[in-house]
Design an enzyme around this catalytic site. Structure first.
Site, PDB file in Angstrom:
ATOM      1  N   ALA A 262       0.777  -1.235   0.000  1.00 39.23           N
ATOM      2  CA  ALA A 262       0.000   0.000   0.000  1.00 39.23           C
ATOM      3  C   ALA A 262       0.815   1.294   0.000  1.00 39.23           C
ATOM      4  O   ALA A 262       0.371   2.296  -0.557  1.00 39.23           O
ATOM      5  CB  ALA A 262      -0.932   0.005   1.207  1.00 39.23           C
ATOM      6  N   GLY A 265       0.366   5.030  -0.163  1.00 36.02           N
ATOM      7  CA  GLY A 265      -1.044   5.123   0.165  1.00 36.02           C
ATOM      8  C   GLY A 265      -1.939   5.806  -0.842  1.00 36.02           C
ATOM      9  O   GLY A 265      -3.119   6.021  -0.558  1.00 36.02           O
ATOM     10  N   LYS A 267      -3.288   4.748  -3.724  1.00 35.86           N
ATOM     11  CA  LYS A 267      -4.410   3.926  -4.187  1.00 35.86           C
ATOM     12  C   LYS A 267      -5.316   3.533  -3.025  1.00 35.86           C
ATOM     13  O   LYS A 267      -6.532   3.414  -3.195  1.00 35.86           O
ATOM     14  CB  LYS A 267      -3.877   2.696  -4.932  1.00 35.86           C
ATOM     15  CG  LYS A 267      -3.041   3.078  -6.156  1.00 35.86           C
ATOM     16  CD  LYS A 267      -2.440   1.862  -6.815  1.00 35.86           C
ATOM     17  CE  LYS A 267      -1.449   2.260  -7.900  1.00 35.86           C
ATOM     18  NZ  LYS A 267      -0.217   2.873  -7.321  1.00 35.86           N
ATOM     19  N   ASP A 283       1.938  -3.063   4.198  1.00 33.64           N
ATOM     20  CA  ASP A 283       3.197  -2.901   3.477  1.00 33.64           C
ATOM     21  C   ASP A 283       4.318  -3.535   4.288  1.00 33.64           C
ATOM     22  O   ASP A 283       4.300  -3.498   5.528  1.00 33.64           O
ATOM     23  CB  ASP A 283       3.511  -1.428   3.206  1.00 33.64           C
ATOM     24  CG  ASP A 283       4.433  -1.262   2.009  1.00 33.64           C
ATOM     25  OD1 ASP A 283       3.929  -1.041   0.891  1.00 33.64           O
ATOM     26  OD2 ASP A 283       5.661  -1.364   2.193  1.00 33.64           O
ATOM     27  N   ASP A 328      -0.707  -4.203  -6.101  1.00 30.14           N
ATOM     28  CA  ASP A 328       0.109  -3.242  -6.853  1.00 30.14           C
ATOM     29  C   ASP A 328       1.557  -3.649  -6.585  1.00 30.14           C
ATOM     30  O   ASP A 328       2.209  -3.124  -5.693  1.00 30.14           O
ATOM     31  CB  ASP A 328      -0.196  -1.826  -6.380  1.00 30.14           C
ATOM     32  CG  ASP A 328       0.574  -0.769  -7.138  1.00 30.14           C
ATOM     33  OD1 ASP A 328       0.993  -1.043  -8.273  1.00 30.14           O
ATOM     34  OD2 ASP A 328       0.762   0.334  -6.586  1.00 30.14           O
ATOM     35  N   CYS A 381       3.617  -0.703 -12.447  1.00 26.16           N
ATOM     36  CA  CYS A 381       4.014   0.419 -13.294  1.00 26.16           C
ATOM     37  C   CYS A 381       5.219  -0.007 -14.144  1.00 26.16           C
ATOM     38  O   CYS A 381       6.155   0.761 -14.343  1.00 26.16           O
ATOM     39  CB  CYS A 381       4.316   1.665 -12.474  1.00 26.16           C
ATOM     40  SG  CYS A 381       5.526   1.448 -11.158  1.00 26.16           S
TER      41      CYS A 381
END
Length: 440
Positions: A262, A265, A267, A283, A328, A381
């Site tokens: 996370a 933060g 998202k 995290d 993510d 990403c």
């Protein structure tokens, strides 16, 4: 950098050269190094020039370092690495930033003295003046090699060409463009129209992109903490590609949601702005959690923040399944080079396989925590197939109760079970998305 003087241009260049040397030679994060240096400056003009110089110099280092190598018979000694950085940033200010030629030369010569290396002032003067005389031929020679032409490392050029042969040149070109500053409106505290009006009244050129429900783009970079509405939590900084994550999660009030990686933060916060969900923000890096908590506090949002490795469920999971999981995943970040150009200097080909292994481990560990009918969104990403569609294909093979859901064309190019957004598409960063549903 405490104030502006007649020699402030030389002082800023000296500061930039020191910082650039740390980024290039010590592997320090550009953003961390810039924040540490810029915090010393009370003048926003100094901060702006330092930021523009550092980010442009990191973006084009591989091009102009090659030019410098062709100009010097012998490389600079290690103790002159600040001078090395100063010469490259001088080239960049002249050629890329289009600053007045001889003003750059004069300020860089003075900067060499401020760096405590007055005996190199003559070298700085001679090299920069030679560049002014011969730059057409020097740059033409640099263009003969792909690495210096595109200012990307060889391994990354090869991977992009292998993965996206038809799009490689445009990807490399977009990676070297400065990205627009994109804000995400906190719809719990403000409307997009209201924030647009406030920004425009403050003299900012701001737009609301049609394909993003909560975004505002600004034409020029700025210190966002000085913008109207920041202290009140009316917005955050977040690229449009990252904002699309909340759309794909299809959030509903009352759902249990896990953001498995996370920090810092963005998202997590966007999901909470969208729906009244029971959010767990987890995290493995304890050092990044204070910033996550600070962001949630400023935005007026609440989540259960947990320090743990998402793949070690016995350490943190209470056994209750989640309706939505966002993975993510840690990745090469090759899709956000526009915003973090030092990725080109720090990332190595040998990093990709270990990252892909981490991504696969996280995916298979999180899948049992998903409720039947629930959805897991895998996102990175990265631009590399090994981290994206290959990882998702392995997860689908490993989980017989997983199926990939279709994602709309507006989220990029079809890539295996998901979609790949390329840098620059609709002004956004490079991003990969795959949405998986648990069938039973």
């Amino acid at each position: 950098m405490s104030g502006r003087t007649d020699n402030s241009g030389a002082a800023i260049r000296a500061e930039a050269a020191r910082t650039l040397a740390r980024v290039v030679f010590d592997g320090v994060s550009l953003r961390v190094a810039f924040d540490a240096r810029a915090s010393r400056s009370a003048d926003p003009r100094d901060r702006a020039l330092l930021a523009a110089t550092l980010f442009a110099s990191a973006r084009w280092w591989l091009r102009f370092d090659a030019v410098l190598g062709r100009m010097l018979e012998r490389g600079l000694p290690d103790k002159a690495r600040d001078i090395h950085g100063l010469l490259v940033l001088g080239f960049v200010q002249i050629e890329v930033m289009r600053m007045p030629d001889y003003a750059v030369v004069a300020a860089c010569v003075d900067a060499a003295r401020l760096l405590g290396q007055p005996r190199h002032a003559g070298l700085v003067n001679a090299v920069l003046r030679r560049f002014l005389r011969e730059r057409a031929s020097l740059l033409a020679e640099a263009d003969l090699d792909e690495v210096s032409r595109h200012a990307h490392p060889r391994w990354l050029i090869d991977r992009i060409r292998n993965d996206w042969p038809r799009d490689a040149d445009s990807i490399l070109e977009e990676n070297n463009r400065e990205a627009l500053l994109t804000l995400r409106v906190n719809r719990r505290r403000c409307t997009r129209d209201a924030l647009l009006e406030r920004l425009q009244q403050a003299g900012m050129t701001a737009h609301a992109p049609l394909h993003l429900a909560d975004a505002i783009t600004l034409e020029e970079s700025t210190d966002v903490s000085r913008l109207p509405g920041f202290a009140e939590g009316h917005f955050s900084v977040q690229d449009g590609a990252a904002q699309q994550v909340a759309d794909l999660l299809d959030l509903k009030d009352g759902q249990r949601v896990l953001d498995a990686c996370a920090a810092p933060g963005g998202k997590t916060a966007h999901a909470l702005e969208r729906a009244n969900v029971e959010m767990t923000a987890l995290d493995s890096d304890a050092g990044r959690l204070p910033r996550l908590r600070e962001n949630l506090l400023r935005l007026g949002l609440e989540a259960t923040v947990v320090h743990a490795d998402a793949s070690r469920s016995d350490d943190w999971w209470d056994g209750r399944p989640f309706d939505r999981i966002l993975l993510d995943a840690p990745c090469s970040a090759t899709g956000i080079i526009r915003r973090q150009p030092d990725i080109k200097l720090h990332r190595r080909a040998a990093d990709i396989a270990p990252l892909a292994a981490i991504q696969a481990r996280l995916g298979t560990a999180l899948w049992p925590m998903l409720a039947p009918g629930g959805k897991l969104l895998y996102a990175t990403c990265s631009l590399l197939r090994a981290e994206n569609e290959a990882t998702v294909a392995r997860l689908l093979d490993a989980c017989s109760d997983a199926r990939a859901l279709p994602i709309q064309d507006r989220h990029g190019r079809a890539a295996g079970a998901g979609r790949q957004n390329f840098p620059g598409h609709k002004g956004m960063d490079g991003f990969y998305y795959a949405l998986l549903e648990k069938t039973r």
